[in-house]
Design an enzyme around this catalytic site. Structure first.
Site, PDB file in Angstrom:
ATOM      1  N   ASP A 102       6.670  10.433   0.675  1.00 20.19           N
ATOM      2  CA  ASP A 102       5.300  10.243   0.212  1.00 20.19           C
ATOM      3  C   ASP A 102       4.613  11.620   0.251  1.00 20.19           C
ATOM      4  OD1 ASP A 102       2.973   8.860  -0.458  1.00 20.19           O
ATOM      5  OD2 ASP A 102       2.539   8.239   1.577  1.00 20.19           O
ATOM      6  N   LYS A 130       7.494   9.210  -4.156  1.00 20.68           N
ATOM      7  CA  LYS A 130       6.159   9.154  -4.771  1.00 20.68           C
ATOM      8  C   LYS A 130       5.691  10.596  -4.953  1.00 20.68           C
ATOM      9  CE  LYS A 130       4.211   5.165  -2.290  1.00 20.68           C
ATOM     10  NZ  LYS A 130       3.220   4.852  -1.261  1.00 20.68           N
ATOM     11  N   PHE A 151       1.429   1.115  -2.416  1.00 20.18           N
ATOM     12  CA  PHE A 151       2.053   0.860  -1.120  1.00 20.18           C
ATOM     13  C   PHE A 151       3.089  -0.258  -1.280  1.00 20.18           C
ATOM     14  CE2 PHE A 151       2.555  -0.681   3.183  1.00 20.18           C
ATOM     15  CZ  PHE A 151       2.723   0.522   3.851  1.00 20.18           C
ATOM     16  N   ASP A 158       8.211  -1.472   5.753  1.00 18.49           N
ATOM     17  CA  ASP A 158       7.363  -2.469   6.414  1.00 18.49           C
ATOM     18  C   ASP A 158       5.880  -2.260   6.135  1.00 18.49           C
ATOM     19  OD1 ASP A 158       6.985  -0.059   7.965  1.00 18.49           O
ATOM     20  OD2 ASP A 158       6.130  -1.314   9.525  1.00 18.49           O
TER      21      ASP A 158
HETATM   22  P1  5GP Z   1       5.379  11.064   4.404  1.00 23.04           P
HETATM   23  O1  5GP Z   1       5.453  11.869   5.656  1.00 23.04           O
HETATM   24  O2  5GP Z   1       6.297  11.522   3.314  1.00 23.04           O
HETATM   25  O3  5GP Z   1       3.946  10.939   3.915  1.00 23.04           O
HETATM   26  O4  5GP Z   1       5.704   9.583   4.790  1.00 23.04           O
HETATM   27  C1  5GP Z   1       6.966   9.114   4.961  1.00 23.04           C
HETATM   28  C2  5GP Z   1       6.923   7.800   5.689  1.00 23.04           C
HETATM   29  O5  5GP Z   1       5.718   7.086   5.387  1.00 23.04           O
HETATM   30  C3  5GP Z   1       8.015   6.876   5.195  1.00 23.04           C
HETATM   31  O6  5GP Z   1       9.194   7.094   5.930  1.00 23.04           O
HETATM   32  C4  5GP Z   1       7.416   5.520   5.416  1.00 23.04           C
HETATM   33  O7  5GP Z   1       7.635   5.117   6.745  1.00 23.04           O
HETATM   34  C5  5GP Z   1       5.923   5.716   5.222  1.00 23.04           C
HETATM   35  N1  5GP Z   1       5.478   5.330   3.870  1.00 23.04           N
HETATM   36  C6  5GP Z   1       5.051   6.126   2.867  1.00 23.04           C
HETATM   37  N2  5GP Z   1       4.731   5.427   1.770  1.00 23.04           N
HETATM   38  C7  5GP Z   1       4.999   4.144   2.068  1.00 23.04           C
HETATM   39  C8  5GP Z   1       4.906   2.910   1.316  1.00 23.04           C
HETATM   40  O8  5GP Z   1       4.536   2.826   0.137  1.00 23.04           O
HETATM   41  N3  5GP Z   1       5.286   1.782   1.989  1.00 23.04           N
HETATM   42  C9  5GP Z   1       5.709   1.795   3.285  1.00 23.04           C
HETATM   43  N4  5GP Z   1       6.042   0.631   3.811  1.00 23.04           N
HETATM   44  N5  5GP Z   1       5.797   2.914   4.005  1.00 23.04           N
HETATM   45  C10 5GP Z   1       5.461   4.087   3.397  1.00 23.04           C
END
Ligand code: 5GP
Length: 179
Positions: A102, A130, A151, A158
């Site tokens: 993300d 994303k 999301f 989860d």
């Molecule tokens: P980042 O550090 O890249 O922002 O976030 C990574 C983590 O955020 C992922 O491993 C996941 O746990 C959570 N995450 C990010 N987007 C989503 C989403 O759309 N749905 C869910 N369930 N978790 C997300």
């Protein structure tokens, strides 16, 4: 659980077909390497279980857990290792398996941390990406699906520890997480 979803964006069949394709590419790329797969708990557990059964190479497997969002749907940017690897990765060809990238902050931290342990190489494999939300600069070599900024839950992902066991990936109704 299904009644909490707005729509399904990736079916069970679409996911298994793509996981099979990713496995084939990884088989080719790692045929002469010392593959060491690291799954990031808990979200990547389902994807990783399916992916490794498509990999027809000798490999080692380990897990890491980092602190996640908790109940919120936005990254805090704060990453903490909650469970570290049990084995050493020095001189190994590390493949990190993640559920979704993300902001990229989580993976950026993990990659920097693992690099200091002197593996032969590090690559990233994520089921979902994303890119529109990226803040940290991370290079993803194996990407299942690019998805819009929504999301999603299911297939390991989860919301408040629910929905991980859905066999497909869907978007939650906004009222579920704005409660
Ligand atoms: P980042 O550090 O890249 O922002 O976030 C990574 C983590 O955020 C992922 O491993 C996941 O746990 C959570 N995450 C990010 N987007 C989503 C989403 O759309 N749905 C869910 N369930 N978790 C997300």
């Amino acid at each position: 659980m299904e009644q909490d979803l707005d729509k399904v964006i990736l079916s069970k069949e679409q996911i298994s077909e793509r996981v099979r394709e990713l496995g084939e590419i990884i088989n080719q790329d790692y045929s002469d390497k010392q593959l060491f797969v690291i799954g990031i708990l808990r979200g990547a557990a389902v994807f990783m279980a399916d992916l490794i059964r498509q990999i027809d190479l000798p490999m080692e497997l380990d897990f890491m857990a980092v602190s996640s969002y908790g109940i919120s749907t936005k990254s805090s940017g704060v990453v903490r290792i909650v469970k570290d690897l049990d084995s050493t990765i020095t001189d190994k060809d590390v493949l990190i398996v993640e559920d979704i990238v993300d902001s990229g902050l989580t993976l950026k931290y993990i990659v920097e941390n693992l690099k200091s342990r002197k593996p032969a190489s590090i690559r990233l494999c994520t089921l979902l990406d994303k890119p529109s939300r990226r803040v940290a600069d991370v290079e993803v070599q194996y990407n299942g699906f690019i998805i819009p900024d929504e999301f999603v839950v299911g297939y390991g992902l989860d919301y408040g520890e629910k929905y991980r066991n859905l066999p497909y990936i869907g978007v939650l109704k906004p009222e579920v997480y704005s409660k």
